[in-house]
Write a protein that holds these residues in place. Structure first.
Motif, short mmCIF file in Angstrom:
data_model
loop_
_atom_site.label_atom_id
_atom_site.label_comp_id
_atom_site.label_asym_id
_atom_site.label_seq_id
_atom_site.Cartn_x
_atom_site.Cartn_y
_atom_site.Cartn_z
N GLN A 29 -84.84 -14.09 -12.36
CA GLN A 29 -84.02 -14.23 -11.04
C GLN A 29 -83.28 -15.40 -11.03
OE1 GLN A 29 -82.36 -12.45 -9.05
NE2 GLN A 29 -84.10 -11.56 -8.29
N ARG A 45 -83.16 -17.95 -13.99
CA ARG A 45 -82.89 -17.65 -15.52
C ARG A 45 -81.45 -17.42 -16.09
NH1 ARG A 45 -84.29 -12.28 -17.94
NH2 ARG A 45 -84.52 -12.78 -20.31
N SER A 79 -78.48 -17.90 -18.66
CA SER A 79 -77.83 -18.30 -19.95
C SER A 79 -76.41 -18.79 -19.95
CB SER A 79 -78.01 -16.98 -20.89
OG SER A 79 -79.29 -16.59 -20.74
N LYS A 120 -75.02 -14.55 -16.51
CA LYS A 120 -75.73 -13.96 -17.51
C LYS A 120 -76.95 -14.42 -17.87
CE LYS A 120 -75.19 -12.37 -22.54
NZ LYS A 120 -75.72 -10.99 -22.17
N SER A 121 -78.22 -13.51 -17.75
CA SER A 121 -79.52 -14.18 -17.90
C SER A 121 -80.20 -13.28 -19.19
CB SER A 121 -80.26 -13.70 -16.67
OG SER A 121 -79.84 -14.31 -15.62
N GLY A 122 -80.33 -14.31 -20.28
CA GLY A 122 -80.88 -13.69 -21.57
C GLY A 122 -80.01 -12.39 -22.16
N PHE A 123 -80.48 -11.18 -22.48
CA PHE A 123 -79.67 -10.25 -23.09
C PHE A 123 -79.29 -9.28 -22.05
CE2 PHE A 123 -80.59 -11.55 -27.41
CZ PHE A 123 -81.72 -11.91 -27.21
N LEU A 124 -79.41 -9.51 -20.65
CA LEU A 124 -79.02 -8.64 -19.72
C LEU A 124 -77.55 -8.77 -19.52
CD1 LEU A 124 -81.92 -9.29 -17.16
CD2 LEU A 124 -81.68 -7.49 -18.80
N SER A 125 -76.85 -7.73 -19.08
CA SER A 125 -75.35 -7.60 -18.73
C SER A 125 -75.17 -8.72 -17.58
CB SER A 125 -74.92 -6.37 -18.27
OG SER A 125 -74.98 -5.66 -19.24
N ARG A 129 -74.14 -10.23 -13.74
CA ARG A 129 -74.36 -9.69 -12.64
C ARG A 129 -74.02 -10.72 -11.56
NH1 ARG A 129 -80.04 -8.81 -9.36
NH2 ARG A 129 -78.06 -9.50 -7.63
N TYR A 153 -74.33 -13.07 -8.21
CA TYR A 153 -75.30 -13.27 -7.14
C TYR A 153 -74.43 -14.03 -5.93
CZ TYR A 153 -78.63 -12.87 -10.68
OH TYR A 153 -79.61 -12.01 -11.72
#
Length: 120
Positions: A1, A27, A29, A100-105, A107, A109
């Motif tokens: 988050q 989190r 990246s 971008k957080s890790g391998f997630l697309s 989003r 905030y």
């Protein structure tokens, strides 16, 4: 988050200055675009300024020449320097970041908002 926390709002006389800050934590990246929006009482939220990771900036016409957006990528922080403030700048200011957080697309905030009041 991911969390965005704004600071720097307050009450200022017309013609004065304020500097808003928004720090992202959690989190993370990479942070792509960052920006500021505002919402005055009884009005819809509107775009104020944005800055890309490469420091390309955009502003709404009403703040051009008075507001400056900047960022510090090492601190995951975006700033909004507001000069020559006018009563019509009175609003709750929200920061926004595309994260971008890790391998997630990536989003978007939003922060919780900070009140800016400009007295005439």
């Amino acid at each position: 988050q991911v969390q965005l926390v704004e600071s720097g709002g307050g009450l200022v006389q017309a013609g004065g200055s304020l500097r808003l800050s928004c720090a992202a934590s959690g989190r993370i990246s990479q942070i792509n675009d960052m920006g500021w929006f505002r919402q005055a009482p009884g009005k819809q939220r509107e775009f104020v300024a944005s800055i890309s990771r490469g420091d390309n900036t955009n502003y709404v016409d009403s703040v051009k020449g008075r507001f400056t957006i900047s960022r510090d990528n090492a601190k995951n922080t975006v700033y909004l320097q507001m000069n020559s403030l006018k009563p019509e700048d009175t609003a709750v200011y929200y920061c926004n970041a595309d994260v971008k957080s890790g391998f997630l697309s990536p989003r978007k905030y939003w922060g919780q908002g900070t009140q800016v009041t400009v007295a005439s």
